[in-house]
Structure formats: structure tokens, C-alpha cells
Design an enzyme around this catalytic site. Structure first.
Site, mmCIF file in Angstrom:
data_model
loop_
_atom_site.group_PDB
_atom_site.id
_atom_site.type_symbol
_atom_site.label_atom_id
_atom_site.label_comp_id
_atom_site.label_asym_id
_atom_site.label_seq_id
_atom_site.Cartn_x
_atom_site.Cartn_y
_atom_site.Cartn_z
ATOM 1 N N GLU A 1 24.214 41.061 -59.063
ATOM 2 C CA GLU A 1 24.148 40.340 -57.796
ATOM 3 C C GLU A 1 23.729 38.883 -58.004
ATOM 4 O O GLU A 1 22.609 38.625 -58.458
ATOM 5 C CB GLU A 1 23.146 41.019 -56.853
ATOM 6 N N GLU B 1 19.945 44.833 -46.024
ATOM 7 C CA GLU B 1 18.809 44.312 -46.780
ATOM 8 C C GLU B 1 18.209 43.122 -46.035
ATOM 9 O O GLU B 1 18.229 41.990 -46.505
ATOM 10 C CB GLU B 1 19.225 43.921 -48.199
#
Length: 259
Positions: free
Chosen positions: A143, A240
Site C-alpha cells: 500500500e 479504514e
């Protein structure tokens, strides 16, 4: 329609962690993710998942010493032995939780380490980890993270992440596309989504600038969600974000944006 997974590290913080599984299910989620599972026995987490009929979508490999500011060790020279042990630990948890995606955090590279050295260490570590994860039915993801929230993080652009995925192999490594980080670092969210969709294995959402739920900031979520569907994304979308208030009270964004 996107499949949303509640991030239990950031959502439902009004209650103890192990109670968040039931809260997520009650709120309508069918999947969950979280940062790290290692403070709890894998069997206990499995019981919570089974009891609520939830899928474990994703979690992170051990990040090094989080309390001392470490955010992964995959690109840090001299830590290869520790990295390999962390892979084994994460794969044990993945097997227990029937989790098919593991996020490998790159880390914040010390100022005295050259980019060339960090890149070589990162590539070698990812290749080793992927070689061990694939037989276990686990795909690694990486990521890119913005430098406002995490200064010095090794991996910070989608193109950088894509190049690494292609080098290691799409069958073993995927891109974790976090809309929040993309907007801060590069913008042009849906064009980048379109460009990298063939290698995107997991997506995450939060609004900008405060990392709260969709609809609290600058991102045009109706269009973003429509593009996810139009581009054929089939994976989980991790929520998130840090709720601006009480978690359940802030879930109205799903109705607002028709998802």
C-alpha cells in the site's frame, strides 16, 4: 455494489476490541479487517468471526516496533531475519482466520540508507514472502501511504507500487489502493483507479482531509463508488476511517451514496 469491510482498529472504538465483531455484524457488515491481530490468540479471533458469520478480509504483517515509530520493516537493511519470522507469524494467523490477503508494510527508511539499498532489500524481502505465501493460498498486498501522515514511508505512489507488483508477479502480489492516501498524494482518484485496476487486490476508503467517514470531506464519493462498480472491482473495500462521532451514528453515508 462495493462489498464493505469494517476496520475494527478504527471503527467501533466505543467498545472493547473483541466486541467489535458483533457490532460490525449488527451494523450490516459481512467482512472485517484490522491493523494487527497479534495481541489476541488466533483461536479467539476465529471464534468471533465464526460466531458472527464474518469474513476476515485483510490484516497487516507485524510492523516492527510500532510504539517506537516503526511502520514496517520490509525495506530496512539488517532486519531480514526478523522480517522472515514476521512472515511466518502472519501466515499462521492467516491460516487460522482463513484470510487470503496480507498487507506487507514497507517501512520508514532511515535517512542514512540510500533509496537504492532500500529498494533492493524491499524487493528481495517481498519475493521471499510471496514465495512462502503463495502455497498457503495467501496473496500479499502493498500500500502506498501519503507522506503527510507518514513522513519518509518508502512506498508512496501508485506507480511505484505498480512497478513492484509487476516485478514480483501479479499472481503473488497485489496493490492495496487506499482512496484517502491517493487523494492526498496524487489526486485524480478514479483515473488512477482505472489505470491500476488490473493489479488492485484490495481497496480502502476515508474522506480527506480528516480521515473521517465518506461525506465529511472533499471527495466525490457517489462518482468514486460508481466507478468501482463500472470498472468491475470485486474485492473488499475496507472502511479504514476514524468516525467523526459514534461509529453507528455515522454509518448513514451508505444510504446517502446508495451503497
Amino acid at each position: 455494489m462495493p462489498r464493505f469491510a469494517a476496520n475494527l482498529s478504527m471503527m467501533f472504538n466505543e467498545i472493547p476490541f473483541l466486541d467489535r465483531f458483533a457490532a460490525a455484524r449488527k451494523a450490516g457488515f459481512e467482512g472485517v479487517e484490522f491493523l494487527f491481530p497479534y495481541d489476541w490468540p488466533a483461536a479467539e479471533l476465529r471464534t468471533r468471526l465464526n460466531g458472527e458469520g464474518l469474513t476476515q478480509a485483510l490484516f497487516n504483517m507485524p510492523p516492527g516496533d510500532w510504539s517506537q515509530g516503526e511502520r514496517g520493516i520490509a525495506s530496512l537493511p539488517g532486519r531480514q531475519g526478523e522480517f522472515r519470522e514476521s512472515v511466518k507469524k502472519a501466515l499462521d494467523y492467516a491460516a487460522a482466520l482463513d484470510c487470503r490477503l496480507l498487507h506487507c508494510m514497507a517501512g520508514i527508511v532511515p535517512a542514512e540508507v540510500s533509496l537504492t539499498t532500500a529498494t533492493a532489500v524491499y524487493a528481495a524481502n517481498l519475493a521471499w514472502a510471496a514465495e512462502h505465501a503463495q502455497p498457503a493460498g495467501v496473496r500479499l498486498v502493498i500500500e502506498p501511504i501519503n507522506h503527510r501522515d507518514m513522513p519518509g514511508y518508502f512506498l508512496h505512489t501508485q506507480a511505484q507500487g505498480a512497478a513492484i507488483v509487476e516485478a514480483i508477479g501479479r499472481d503473488r502480489l497485489g496493490l492495496q489502493f487506499d482512496v484517502y492516501h491517493v487523494q492526498i498524494t496524487e489526486g485524480d482518484i478514479t483515473r488512477r483507479m482505472e489505470q491500476f485496476m488490473p493489479i488492485i487486490a484490495h481497496m480502502q476508503i476515508a474522506d480527506v482531509p480528516a480521515r473521517n467517514e465518506p461525506g465529511t470531506g472533499e471527495i466525490g464519493w457517489s462518482f468514486v463508488f460508481r466507478r468501482m462498480d463500472a470498472l468491475g472491482y470485486q474485492g473488499w473495500v475496507g472502511c479504514e476511517y476514524r468516525p467523526a462521532g459514534e461509529t453507528t451514528a455515522g454509518l448513514g453515508w451508505r444510504e446517502t451514496f446508495g451503497v
